[in-house]
Write a protein that holds these residues in place. Structure first.
Motif, PDB file in Angstrom:
ATOM      1  N   TYR A 281       1.139  -1.243   0.258  1.00  0.00           N
ATOM      2  CA  TYR A 281       0.186  -0.045   0.062  1.00  0.00           C
ATOM      3  C   TYR A 281       0.741   1.155  -0.164  1.00  0.00           C
ATOM      4  O   TYR A 281       0.786   1.995  -1.126  1.00  0.00           O
ATOM      5  CB  TYR A 281      -0.427   0.112   1.511  1.00  0.00           C
TER       6      TYR A 281
ATOM      7  N   THR B 251       2.104   2.346  -3.355  1.00  0.00           N
ATOM      8  CA  THR B 251       1.372   3.165  -4.611  1.00  0.00           C
ATOM      9  C   THR B 251       0.738   4.367  -4.236  1.00  0.00           C
ATOM     10  O   THR B 251       0.937   5.441  -2.798  1.00  0.00           O
ATOM     11  CB  THR B 251       0.240   2.826  -4.147  1.00  0.00           C
TER      12      THR B 251
ATOM     13  N   GLY C 231       3.630  -2.035  -7.131  1.00  0.00           N
ATOM     14  CA  GLY C 231       3.227  -0.934  -6.522  1.00  0.00           C
ATOM     15  C   GLY C 231       3.384   0.797  -6.921  1.00  0.00           C
ATOM     16  O   GLY C 231       2.756   0.777  -7.747  1.00  0.00           O
ATOM     17  N   TYR C 232       4.894   0.469  -7.629  1.00  0.00           N
ATOM     18  CA  TYR C 232       5.520   1.426  -8.287  1.00  0.00           C
ATOM     19  C   TYR C 232       5.260   1.271  -9.988  1.00  0.00           C
ATOM     20  O   TYR C 232       5.362   2.521 -10.500  1.00  0.00           O
ATOM     21  CB  TYR C 232       7.245   1.350  -7.728  1.00  0.00           C
TER      22      TYR C 232
ATOM     23  N   PHE D  73      -0.078   0.909  -9.277  1.00  0.00           N
ATOM     24  CA  PHE D  73      -0.091   2.415  -8.963  1.00  0.00           C
ATOM     25  C   PHE D  73       0.425   3.499  -8.273  1.00  0.00           C
ATOM     26  O   PHE D  73       0.335   3.771  -7.090  1.00  0.00           O
ATOM     27  CB  PHE D  73      -1.054   1.778  -7.565  1.00  0.00           C
ATOM     28  N   HIS D  74       1.223   4.125  -8.788  1.00  0.00           N
ATOM     29  CA  HIS D  74       2.118   5.146  -9.135  1.00  0.00           C
ATOM     30  C   HIS D  74       1.474   6.493  -9.649  1.00  0.00           C
ATOM     31  O   HIS D  74       1.972   7.297  -8.846  1.00  0.00           O
ATOM     32  CB  HIS D  74       3.808   5.043  -9.346  1.00  0.00           C
TER      33      HIS D  74
END
Length: 497
Positions: free
Chosen positions: A107, A110, A239-240, A243-244
Motif C-alpha cells: 500500500y 502506491t 505498486g511502483y 499504482f504510482h
C-alpha cells in the motif's frame, strides 16, 4: 551419550536421542532443556513483539522493524501451535499479521498512501493490525498462564497483563492521533520493563524443564522466509509500476470543438491572446474569457535544476543553457469598473522529461488580492503522441486548507492546488490553470505559480507532489522539485515585471 556429543546434534536428532533414552531411563535436565523448542520459540516470539510494538519513525524503522518482527512471531508460534488452542490462536493471528504487513508495505508503494485517492484502506489496515496485535497478546497471556499450570509453577501474570494494558493504551492513542513526547517516554520505559518481566516468566518455565511436542515442520523456516521476502518485494515493485499515478481521464482533443466559439476565439487573438494557449483551451474555458476588454501576456523559460536558490527564488534565469519548461502568463481585464481580472498560467515542457508519478500546480492566487472567485478555477492538461493530442481535466483542482509544521514558515494555509499525472516521454506535455479575482491596488496585480515536479520514482512511502509541497515548503524535497514563476503587472504602464 556425553554432553559434548549432545551439542553436536541438531534438534531432530536430539528428539530421537530423547526417545531412545526414555525407553531406558528418565532424561537428565540438560537433555530436556536441549530438546524442548520452548525457549527458542518463545525467544523468537518475544523478539517479534519487541520489534512490532514500538516502531520509531526514523530511518524507515517503522517499516523495517515490523517486517522483521512479524515473521519472527510466525516462526515462533509455528513451533508451538500444537501445544494448546491458545498457541494455535497465536499462530493464526501471526499469519494474519504477516498478510497485513505485506499489504501495508504494498500500500505504501502506491499513490493511495498519499491520501489523495482516499484513505479508507489505510484506516482499515491500521485497525486490523492493532486489533490483531491486541488479540495476539491476549492469546499469548492465556497460553503462558496455561503453560505455568502445566509446569506446576505459580501463576505470575503481571507482565502479560501489563502488556495487554499497554496495547490498549497505544491503540487509544493511535486512534486519537496523539503523540506526546512525555507519554512516549513513559510508554517506552514501561515497555522495556514489561519485556524483561516476560523474559523472566519464559525463562522460569524453561528452567522448570517443561517439555512440549514440537509441531512438525514440513517446510523449513528459511524457505518460508525467502518466500515471504519474494512476495513482499514483488508486491512493492507492482505498486511502483502500476499504482504510482492518478487515474486521468485522457480523451482525444481536436480544435474542431472550437467551431461554436470561433468568434470569441478570433476576438481574443485580436486583443493579443497567445494563439498556442487558445488552441489548447476547451470551448467552455474560451467562453469564460468572452468578456475580455484587454489582454496582456508574457513568457519565460526555466531550467528545472537551476531555478532554485536557498531562499526559494530563482537566480540568474538567463544563465542555464538548457531550458526545460516554459511558462506563458495571460492576463485578461474583464471589468474595468470592478477591477476584475482573469489570470491564466500556461505551462509546457520544451524538451520533455521523465514523469514518475504525480505533478501538482500550486497557485498563490492573485498576488495581493482583495477578492477571488473561488468557483472560477478552470484548466486541463494535454499531451501529443503520434500526431494526436489528448486532454484530461485535472485529477483535482481547487482551494485546499492545510497545516504545515515548519518552525519558520509553518502555519495554516489556504491555497489552490491542481493535481495531475503525465505519461512519461517527450510528448509535449502541457496544461493551464485559470481563475478570476481582483487586486487590492489600482496600480499593480499579479499571480504566483509553483510547479511541483516529481523527478524520481525513488521514495517510500509514496506521496504525491501536492502533499509533498504541503508538508515541506522547501523547493527541492527528495523526490520532488519546485519550479516557481511569478508575474507582477503594472496596470498603469501596462508592463510586466
Amino acid at each position: 551419550m556425553s554432553n559434548k556429543d549432545l551439542k553436536k546434534l541438531n534438534e531432530q536428532e536430539l528428539e530421537k536421542a530423547l526417545e531412545i533414552s526414555l525407553s531406558v531411563k528418565t532424561p537428565s535436565e540438560e537433555i530436556v532443556k536441549s530438546v524442548t523448542p520452548w525457549r527458542k520459540a518463545m525467544t523468537m516470539a518475544l523478539l517479534g513483539i519487541a520489534f512490532t510494538l514500538l516502531t520509531p519513525d526514523l530511518f524507515f524503522l517503522n517499516y523495517i522493524l515490523p517486517a522483521i518482527g512479524i515473521p519472527l512471531l510466525l516462526f515462533g508460534f509455528r513451533r508451538l501451535r500444537n501445544d494448546g488452542k491458545e498457541f494455535k490462536a497465536c499462530y493464526i493471528i501471526s499469519i494474519v499479521k504477516v498478510i497485513c504487513c505485506i499489504c501495508n508495505l504494498f500500500y505504501n508503494s502506491t499513490i493511495y498512501a498519499s491520501g489523495d485517492c482516499g484513505s479508507a484502506a489505510s484506516i482499515g489496515l491500521l485497525c486490523l493490525s492493532l486489533t490483531c496485535s491486541l488479540a495476539l497478546i491476549i492469546a499469548l497471556t492465556l497460553a503462558i498462564r496455561k503453560t505455568q499450570l502445566k509446569a506446576n509453577l505459580p501463576v505470575k501474570m503481571k507482565g502479560p497483563v501489563a502488556m495487554i494494558i499497554l496495547y490498549i493504551v497505544l491503540l487509544i492513542l493511535a486512534l486519537l492521533g496523539m503523540a506526546v513526547p512525555i507519554i512516549g517516554w513513559v510508554i517506552i520505559i514501561s515497555y522495556i520493563a514489561i519485556l524483561v518481566n516476560l523474559h523472566k516468566v519464559i525463562k522460569s518455565i524453561d528452567t522448570a524443564g517443561y517439555v512440549i511436542e514440537s509441531a512438525t515442520a514440513k517446510i523449513p523456516d528459511k524457505v518460508i522466509g525467502i518466500f515471504l521476502l519474494v512476495v513482499t518485494v514483488a508486491s512493492i515493485v507492482c505498486g511502483y509500476l502500476f499504482f504510482h499515478d492518478y487515474d486521468m481521464q485522457w480523451k482525444e482533443f481536436s480544435q474542431k470543438e472550437h467551431t461554436s466559439v470561433s468568434e470569441i476565439k478570433e476576438n481574443l487573438k485580436n486583443l493579443g491572446f497567445p494563439e498556442k494557449v487558445l488552441n489548447d483551451m476547451s470551448k467552455e474555458d474560451i467562453e469564460a474569457c468572452k468578456d475580455a476588454v484587454s489582454v496582456y501576456s508574457e513568457s519565460e523559460e526555466w531550467s528545472v535544476d537551476e531555478s532554485i536558490d536557498i531562499l526559494g527564488f530563482k537566480v540568474s534565469p538567463d544563465d542555464p543553457e538548457t531550458k526545460e519548461i516554459r511558462f506563458t502568463h495571460v492576463l485578461l481585464l474583464l471589468d474595468a469598473e470592478r477591477n476584475k481580472w482573469r489570470y491564466i498560467h500556461y505551462f509546457e515542457w520544451i524538451n520533455g522529461d521523465n514523469f514518475y508519478g504525480t505533478e501538482a500546480i500550486q497557485i498563490w492566487h492573485n498576488y495581493g488580492a482583495e477578492w477571488i472567485d473561488y468557483d472560477s478555477f478552470i484548466g486541463k492538461v494535454l499531451f501529443t503522441e503520434n500526431g494526436r493530442t489528448y486532454a484530461s481535466p485535472y485529477y483535482s483542482f481547487g482551494n485546499e486548507s492545510y497545516k504545515n509544521d515548519d518552525a519558520i514558515l509553518g502555519g495554516l494555509y489556504t491555497e489552490a492546488f491542481a493535481r495531475f499525472s503525465f505519461p512519461s516521454g517527450n510528448l509535449k506535455q502541457r496544461g493551464y490553470v485559470s481563475y478570476v479575482g481582483g487586486p487590492n491596488s489600482r496600480t499593480f496585480t499579479g499571480s504566483w505559480i509553483n510547479y511541483n515536479h516529481q523527478k524520481t520514482w525513488l521514495q517510500y512511502p509514496v506521496t504525491s507532489a501536492a502533499k509533498s509541497r504541503q508538508t515541506d515548503l522547501s523547493f527541492d524535497n527528495g523526490a520532488f522539485i519546485v519550479v516557481d514563476d511569478v508575474f507582477l503587472f503594472h496596470t498603469e504602464t501596462k508592463k510586466f515585471d
